[in-house]
Motif scaffolding. Structure first.
Motif, PDB file in Angstrom:
ATOM      1  N   ASN A   7       0.827  -1.210   0.000  1.00 44.55           N
ATOM      2  CA  ASN A   7       0.000   0.000   0.000  1.00 44.55           C
ATOM      3  C   ASN A   7       0.863   1.263   0.000  1.00 44.55           C
ATOM      4  N   LEU A   8       1.927   1.235  -0.732  1.00 41.39           N
ATOM      5  CA  LEU A   8       2.848   2.372  -0.759  1.00 41.39           C
ATOM      6  C   LEU A   8       2.275   3.492  -1.628  1.00 41.39           C
ATOM      7  N   VAL A   9       2.165   4.677  -1.029  1.00 40.66           N
ATOM      8  CA  VAL A   9       1.689   5.853  -1.756  1.00 40.66           C
ATOM      9  C   VAL A   9       2.859   6.704  -2.221  1.00 40.66           C
ATOM     10  N   SER A  10       3.910   6.713  -1.442  1.00 37.96           N
ATOM     11  CA  SER A  10       5.112   7.481  -1.787  1.00 37.96           C
ATOM     12  C   SER A  10       6.321   6.804  -1.164  1.00 37.96           C
ATOM     13  N   LEU A  11       7.485   7.190  -1.648  1.00 36.78           N
ATOM     14  CA  LEU A  11       8.741   6.690  -1.110  1.00 36.78           C
ATOM     15  C   LEU A  11       9.426   7.821  -0.352  1.00 36.78           C
ATOM     16  N   PRO A  12       9.997   7.547   0.807  1.00 37.32           N
ATOM     17  CA  PRO A  12      10.714   8.609   1.541  1.00 37.32           C
ATOM     18  C   PRO A  12      11.961   9.039   0.781  1.00 37.32           C
ATOM     19  N   SER A  13      12.393  10.264   1.052  1.00 40.40           N
ATOM     20  CA  SER A  13      13.558  10.790   0.335  1.00 40.40           C
ATOM     21  C   SER A  13      14.813   9.983   0.619  1.00 40.40           C
ATOM     22  N   ASP A  14      14.923   9.426   1.835  1.00 43.97           N
ATOM     23  CA  ASP A  14      16.123   8.651   2.149  1.00 43.97           C
ATOM     24  C   ASP A  14      16.103   7.265   1.511  1.00 43.97           C
ATOM     25  N   PHE A  15      15.027   6.922   0.814  1.00 43.94           N
ATOM     26  CA  PHE A  15      14.999   5.644   0.101  1.00 43.94           C
ATOM     27  C   PHE A  15      16.098   5.606  -0.960  1.00 43.94           C
ATOM     28  N   CYS A  16      16.428   6.783  -1.508  1.00 43.31           N
ATOM     29  CA  CYS A  16      17.430   6.848  -2.560  1.00 43.31           C
ATOM     30  C   CYS A  16      18.848   6.652  -2.044  1.00 43.31           C
ATOM     31  N   SER A  17      18.985   6.493  -0.735  1.00 39.44           N
ATOM     32  CA  SER A  17      20.303   6.161  -0.187  1.00 39.44           C
ATOM     33  C   SER A  17      20.619   4.678  -0.317  1.00 39.44           C
ATOM     34  N   LEU A  18      19.647   3.870  -0.752  1.00 36.47           N
ATOM     35  CA  LEU A  18      19.856   2.418  -0.920  1.00 36.47           C
ATOM     36  C   LEU A  18      20.519   2.177  -2.272  1.00 36.47           C
ATOM     37  N   MET A  19      21.725   2.689  -2.406  1.00 35.18           N
ATOM     38  CA  MET A  19      22.403   2.638  -3.707  1.00 35.18           C
ATOM     39  C   MET A  19      22.938   1.261  -4.050  1.00 35.18           C
ATOM     40  N   HIS A  20      22.834   0.331  -3.131  1.00 29.68           N
ATOM     41  CA  HIS A  20      23.279  -1.032  -3.429  1.00 29.68           C
ATOM     42  C   HIS A  20      22.256  -1.810  -4.232  1.00 29.68           C
ATOM     43  N   LEU A  21      21.034  -1.265  -4.395  1.00 32.16           N
ATOM     44  CA  LEU A  21      19.994  -1.993  -5.103  1.00 32.16           C
ATOM     45  C   LEU A  21      20.331  -2.129  -6.592  1.00 32.16           C
ATOM     46  N   VAL A  22      20.118  -3.367  -7.097  1.00 30.73           N
ATOM     47  CA  VAL A  22      20.320  -3.652  -8.507  1.00 30.73           C
ATOM     48  C   VAL A  22      18.975  -3.926  -9.187  1.00 30.73           C
ATOM     49  N   LYS A  23      18.077  -4.546  -8.471  1.00 28.00           N
ATOM     50  CA  LYS A  23      16.764  -4.863  -9.013  1.00 28.00           C
ATOM     51  C   LYS A  23      15.712  -4.443  -7.994  1.00 28.00           C
ATOM     52  N   LEU A  24      14.696  -3.673  -8.460  1.00 29.80           N
ATOM     53  CA  LEU A  24      13.671  -3.140  -7.564  1.00 29.80           C
ATOM     54  C   LEU A  24      12.303  -3.349  -8.191  1.00 29.80           C
ATOM     55  N   ASP A  25      11.422  -4.002  -7.409  1.00 28.67           N
ATOM     56  CA  ASP A  25      10.065  -4.260  -7.871  1.00 28.67           C
ATOM     57  C   ASP A  25       9.093  -3.465  -6.998  1.00 28.67           C
ATOM     58  N   LEU A  26       8.475  -2.441  -7.601  1.00 34.02           N
ATOM     59  CA  LEU A  26       7.488  -1.617  -6.893  1.00 34.02           C
ATOM     60  C   LEU A  26       6.115  -1.748  -7.554  1.00 34.02           C
ATOM     61  N   SER A  27       5.882  -2.802  -8.263  1.00 36.07           N
ATOM     62  CA  SER A  27       4.632  -2.969  -8.981  1.00 36.07           C
ATOM     63  C   SER A  27       3.464  -3.170  -8.032  1.00 36.07           C
ATOM     64  N   LYS A  28       2.281  -2.790  -8.537  1.00 37.71           N
ATOM     65  CA  LYS A  28       1.023  -2.983  -7.839  1.00 37.71           C
ATOM     66  C   LYS A  28       1.012  -2.314  -6.461  1.00 37.71           C
ATOM     67  N   ASN A  29       1.401  -1.064  -6.455  1.00 39.08           N
ATOM     68  CA  ASN A  29       1.252  -0.205  -5.284  1.00 39.08           C
ATOM     69  C   ASN A  29       0.387   0.990  -5.696  1.00 39.08           C
ATOM     70  N   ARG A  30       0.464   2.056  -4.914  1.00 43.67           N
ATOM     71  CA  ARG A  30      -0.319   3.260  -5.228  1.00 43.67           C
ATOM     72  C   ARG A  30       0.580   4.489  -5.321  1.00 43.67           C
ATOM     73  N   LEU A  31       1.754   4.269  -5.839  1.00 43.94           N
ATOM     74  CA  LEU A  31       2.730   5.359  -5.931  1.00 43.94           C
ATOM     75  C   LEU A  31       2.251   6.430  -6.912  1.00 43.94           C
ATOM     76  N   GLN A  32       2.260   7.668  -6.436  1.00 39.44           N
ATOM     77  CA  GLN A  32       1.845   8.802  -7.274  1.00 39.44           C
ATOM     78  C   GLN A  32       3.039   9.547  -7.854  1.00 39.44           C
ATOM     79  N   GLN A  33       4.175   9.436  -7.187  1.00 43.31           N
ATOM     80  CA  GLN A  33       5.390  10.058  -7.689  1.00 43.31           C
ATOM     81  C   GLN A  33       6.599   9.404  -7.033  1.00 43.31           C
ATOM     82  N   LEU A  34       7.748   9.583  -7.644  1.00 43.59           N
ATOM     83  CA  LEU A  34       8.998   9.063  -7.112  1.00 43.59           C
ATOM     84  C   LEU A  34       9.821  10.219  -6.548  1.00 43.59           C
ATOM     85  N   PRO A  35      10.733   9.957  -5.626  1.00 38.38           N
ATOM     86  CA  PRO A  35      11.567  11.034  -5.073  1.00 38.38           C
ATOM     87  C   PRO A  35      12.348  11.759  -6.178  1.00 38.38           C
TER      88      PRO A  35
END
Length: 325
Positions: free
Chosen positions: A51-79
């Motif tokens: 039920n994610l509506v938005s991602l926190p700004s510090d989410f972008c500190s997870l620079m080790h991520l290679v693959k990210l699946d955010l499908s089927k949420n309620r995201l209206q915008q990205l940081p």
């Protein structure tokens, strides 16, 4: 994911399978960024079906991520600094509520902030110089995307289409960022020219005011000088007049005579006649008062009446006066 979610980094570590962390179907309304940051080995992160509506700004500190699946949420915008995920190669945004993507997808945040003259101190220097340059796979299906962006992204029905979508979207976002940079440069140049114009106008206005004050000061000085000259001339004229009058008083001219009062021509006979008539009028009035009014019994009127009778008797005995009368 068990209902009730996670409790700590240790709980997430138990869910870690090699380098893959599956947090799908966990009914999450926010991302546990701090706990995820403690698991740098989790390069594959699945946050789908939450039920994610938005991602926190510090989410972008997870620079080790290679693959990210955010499908089927309620995201209206990205940081805005989503481009900090420099190692991200696979991004699934299927079935969200995204309309557009942040420009940091394809452009350095540091360059953008430099053009804006608004540095972002919360971003580390390496991250500021980066963007999603390693992105190879992108799925944006089932989002209310901007028509232009939707056309650029196209479908993602197989591996080839998803890879092409990643390339086209990065190019599109890079073009948008370049246009925005040029527009900012134009605005910045226009603002600088406007500032120079305002400064020039201000300098001209100040120069005009200085010239006006200088002219007013000169006019005031000239006015005071004229007043001083007039006062000095009046004073000199007064001193000259006083000196002249003093000299005339001390040394009167020989041919001059003291003024004589105007002579008045008197008619002595007329004056004497007027006096006699006045006296006669007074006597007659007195006699009339003493004879005809109630004052005839007063001592003064008695004396006047007696005197009158004596005078009349004497005049009657004088023959010349009788003839005249």
């Amino acid at each position: 994911c068990a209902r009730g979610g996670y409790r700590s980094a240790g709980t997430l570590k138990d869910k870690l399978d090699g380098n893959e962390l599956d947090l799908s179907l966990c009914d999450l309304s926010e991302v546990p960024v701090r706990e995820l940051a403690a698991l740098p080995k989790a390069t594959i992160l699945d946050l789908s079906c939450n039920n994610l509506v938005s991602l926190p700004s510090d989410f972008c500190s997870l620079m080790h991520l290679v693959k990210l699946d955010l499908s089927k949420n309620r995201l209206q915008q990205l940081p805005l600094d989503f481009g900090r995920l420099v190692n991200l190669q696979h991004l699934d945004l299927l079935n969200n509520r995204l309309v557009t993507l942040p420009v940091s997808f394809a452009h350095s945040v540091e360059i953008t902030s430099f053009l804006l003259k608004q540095p972002l101190p919360e971003l580390s220097p390496p991250a500021c110089r980066s963007f999603l340059q390693n992105l190879k796979w992108l799925d944006l299906k089932d989002n209310p995307l901007d028509p232009v962006l939707a056309k650029v992204a196209g479908d993602c029905l197989d591996e080839k289409q998803c890879k092409q979508a990643a390339v086209r979207v990065l190019q599109h976002m890079r073009a948008i960022q370049s246009e925005q940079d040029r527009e900012r440069q134009r605005k910045l140049q226009a603002e600088r020219e406007m500032e120079k114009k305002r400064e020039a106008e201000q300098r001209a206005k100040e120069a005009q005011q200085r010239e006006l004050r200088k002219r007013e000061k000169a006019e005031e000085k000239e006015r005071r000088r004229r007043e001083y000259d007039a006062q000095r001339a009046a004073k000199q004229e007064m001193e000259k007049q006083t000196k002249k009058e003093t000299v005339q008083t001390r040394k009167p001219p020989s041919n001059s005579r003291p003024p004589q009062p105007p002579r008045r021509k008197h008619s002595w006979s007329r004056s004497v006649l007027r006096v006699l008539l006045f006296v006669l009028l007074c006597i007659l009035c007195t006699l009339a008062v003493c004879k005809l009014t109630e004052l005839q019994h007063q001592p003064l009127c008695i004396s006047v009446n007696t005197l009158y009778e004596d005078v009349v008797a004497a005049l009657q005995n004088h023959k010349t006066l009788q003839n005249m009368l």
